[in-house]
Design a protein around this motif. Structure first.
Motif, PDB file in Angstrom:
ATOM      1  N   UNK A  60      22.934 -24.746 -83.701  1.00  0.00           N
ATOM      2  CA  UNK A  60      23.272 -25.395 -84.975  1.00  0.00           C
ATOM      3  C   UNK A  60      24.336 -24.623 -85.751  1.00  0.00           C
ATOM      4  N   UNK A  61      24.686 -23.435 -85.283  1.00  0.00           N
ATOM      5  CA  UNK A  61      25.811 -22.689 -85.857  1.00  0.00           C
ATOM      6  C   UNK A  61      27.060 -22.900 -85.007  1.00  0.00           C
ATOM      7  N   UNK A  62      26.936 -22.750 -83.696  1.00  0.00           N
ATOM      8  CA  UNK A  62      28.093 -22.791 -82.804  1.00  0.00           C
ATOM      9  C   UNK A  62      28.673 -24.193 -82.631  1.00  0.00           C
ATOM     10  N   UNK A  63      27.829 -25.207 -82.530  1.00  0.00           N
ATOM     11  CA  UNK A  63      28.334 -26.563 -82.297  1.00  0.00           C
ATOM     12  C   UNK A  63      29.201 -27.054 -83.456  1.00  0.00           C
ATOM     13  N   UNK A  64      28.773 -26.913 -84.720  1.00  0.00           N
ATOM     14  CA  UNK A  64      29.663 -27.331 -85.813  1.00  0.00           C
ATOM     15  C   UNK A  64      30.997 -26.588 -85.826  1.00  0.00           C
ATOM     16  N   UNK A  65      30.979 -25.300 -85.492  1.00  0.00           N
ATOM     17  CA  UNK A  65      32.233 -24.532 -85.445  1.00  0.00           C
ATOM     18  C   UNK A  65      33.158 -25.099 -84.367  1.00  0.00           C
ATOM     19  N   UNK A  66      32.597 -25.376 -83.196  1.00  0.00           N
ATOM     20  CA  UNK A  66      33.400 -25.921 -82.102  1.00  0.00           C
ATOM     21  C   UNK A  66      33.916 -27.314 -82.438  1.00  0.00           C
ATOM     22  N   UNK A  67      33.071 -28.146 -83.034  1.00  0.00           N
ATOM     23  CA  UNK A  67      33.479 -29.508 -83.394  1.00  0.00           C
ATOM     24  C   UNK A  67      34.582 -29.484 -84.444  1.00  0.00           C
ATOM     25  N   UNK A  68      34.447 -28.630 -85.445  1.00  0.00           N
ATOM     26  CA  UNK A  68      35.467 -28.522 -86.489  1.00  0.00           C
ATOM     27  C   UNK A  68      36.795 -28.048 -85.890  1.00  0.00           C
ATOM     28  N   UNK A  69      36.724 -27.068 -85.007  1.00  0.00           N
ATOM     29  CA  UNK A  69      37.944 -26.555 -84.362  1.00  0.00           C
ATOM     30  C   UNK A  69      38.618 -27.640 -83.536  1.00  0.00           C
ATOM     31  N   UNK A  70      37.838 -28.376 -82.746  1.00  0.00           N
ATOM     32  CA  UNK A  70      38.395 -29.451 -81.926  1.00  0.00           C
ATOM     33  C   UNK A  70      38.994 -30.548 -82.799  1.00  0.00           C
ATOM     34  N   UNK A  71      38.337 -30.859 -83.915  1.00  0.00           N
ATOM     35  CA  UNK A  71      38.839 -31.902 -84.814  1.00  0.00           C
ATOM     36  C   UNK A  71      40.172 -31.507 -85.423  1.00  0.00           C
ATOM     37  N   UNK A  72      40.292 -30.262 -85.863  1.00  0.00           N
ATOM     38  CA  UNK A  72      41.550 -29.791 -86.444  1.00  0.00           C
ATOM     39  C   UNK A  72      42.671 -29.811 -85.407  1.00  0.00           C
ATOM     40  N   UNK A  73      42.352 -29.429 -84.179  1.00  0.00           N
ATOM     41  CA  UNK A  73      43.362 -29.479 -83.118  1.00  0.00           C
ATOM     42  C   UNK A  73      43.757 -30.917 -82.811  1.00  0.00           C
ATOM     43  N   UNK A  74      42.785 -31.817 -82.835  1.00  0.00           N
ATOM     44  CA  UNK A  74      43.059 -33.230 -82.574  1.00  0.00           C
ATOM     45  C   UNK A  74      43.951 -33.814 -83.653  1.00  0.00           C
ATOM     46  N   UNK A  75      43.676 -33.475 -84.898  1.00  0.00           N
ATOM     47  CA  UNK A  75      44.506 -33.956 -86.004  1.00  0.00           C
ATOM     48  C   UNK A  75      45.932 -33.422 -85.901  1.00  0.00           C
ATOM     49  N   UNK A  76      46.063 -32.231 -85.351  1.00  0.00           N
ATOM     50  CA  UNK A  76      47.383 -31.646 -85.155  1.00  0.00           C
ATOM     51  C   UNK A  76      48.033 -32.053 -83.847  1.00  0.00           C
ATOM     52  N   UNK A  77      47.414 -32.969 -83.123  1.00  0.00           N
ATOM     53  CA  UNK A  77      47.923 -33.469 -81.840  1.00  0.00           C
ATOM     54  C   UNK A  77      48.138 -32.332 -80.838  1.00  0.00           C
ATOM     55  N   UNK A  78      47.211 -31.407 -80.830  1.00  0.00           N
ATOM     56  CA  UNK A  78      47.290 -30.252 -79.921  1.00  0.00           C
ATOM     57  C   UNK A  78      46.279 -30.480 -78.794  1.00  0.00           C
ATOM     58  N   UNK A  79      46.658 -31.320 -77.841  1.00  0.00           N
ATOM     59  CA  UNK A  79      45.725 -31.743 -76.798  1.00  0.00           C
ATOM     60  C   UNK A  79      45.210 -30.607 -75.923  1.00  0.00           C
ATOM     61  N   UNK A  80      46.054 -29.686 -75.461  1.00  0.00           N
ATOM     62  CA  UNK A  80      45.501 -28.582 -74.657  1.00  0.00           C
ATOM     63  C   UNK A  80      44.476 -27.756 -75.429  1.00  0.00           C
ATOM     64  N   UNK A  81      44.718 -27.587 -76.736  1.00  0.00           N
ATOM     65  CA  UNK A  81      43.788 -26.814 -77.554  1.00  0.00           C
ATOM     66  C   UNK A  81      42.452 -27.540 -77.724  1.00  0.00           C
ATOM     67  N   UNK A  82      42.520 -28.869 -77.853  1.00  0.00           N
ATOM     68  CA  UNK A  82      41.288 -29.665 -77.927  1.00  0.00           C
ATOM     69  C   UNK A  82      40.485 -29.487 -76.637  1.00  0.00           C
TER      70      UNK A  82
END
Length: 200
Positions: A60-82
């Protein structure tokens, strides 16, 4: 972020060290360093603090961090980072659980302990954050905070009897190896797909 840094070499080095350490402790209980760490932790820290220290490894700590990171990368159109944010930790956790732990066969009480799954999950996410952070202050801050968190988690898991010190070291090495290898493959694939500039 540049994929030219020697992440492949880092991955191979960490993987080799993890295997060597695993062979040394395979099928065994306490090693010398494990015993010293266990004695120091148990004589120094109380149970309430130990339970607080292991919180960063919880889903419940790690999953939100990973989801937030993936979302920010997705918004920035950074597909490899996602892809790295999702695949790096997931591959590390699954490979550790289904391959490495049965392979090395090191038991702690009634569960397989090497490499530490708690550590693999935490360090995989932290490694992703360090890799994706911009060079400079942000990357340094994440690295320092991550190192402090890992130190606390190590103390907590030893004190609560979850893992030996060498389990944590092995988990750290394996998580870094998998994430760095994943990033190397993703950046290589991205360069292969990139259009070649015309000379005409």
């Amino acid at each position: 972020m540049s994929g030219r840094a020697p992440y492949g070499l880092v991955a191979v080095t960490c993987a080799v060290l993890m295997v060597v350490l695993g062979l040394l402790v395979s099928g065994k209980g306490l090693s010398g360093p494990d015993a010293l760490a266990d004695e120091w932790v148990r004589s120094t820290f109380g149970e309430d603090l130990l339970r607080l220290l292991v919180l960063p490894t919880e889903a419940y700590v790690l999953i939100p961090v990973a989801v937030l990171t993936a979302t920010l990368c997705l918004l920035g159109r950074r597909k490899p980072e996602v892809a790295l944010t999702i695949a790096g930790p997931l591959v590390a956790i699954l490979a550790n659980t289904w391959v490495l732990k049965p392979l090395f066969g090191r038991w702690k009480n009634t569960w397989l302990a090497y490499p530490s799954g708690h550590t693999v999950a935490l360090v995989a996410v932290l490694t992703v954050l360090v890799l994706l952070a911009r060079p400079g202050v942000a990357k340094a801050v994440i690295a320092v905070v991550g190192a402090v968190a890992l130190g606390g988690v190590t103390i907590g898991m030893i004190g609560l009897g979850y893992h030996y010190l060498t389990d944590v070291v092995g988990g750290t090495l394996f998580a870094i190896a998998v994430v760095c290898a994943t990033w190397t493959l993703l950046t290589w694939a991205a360069r292969r797909r990139a259009p070649v500039p015309s000379d005409g």
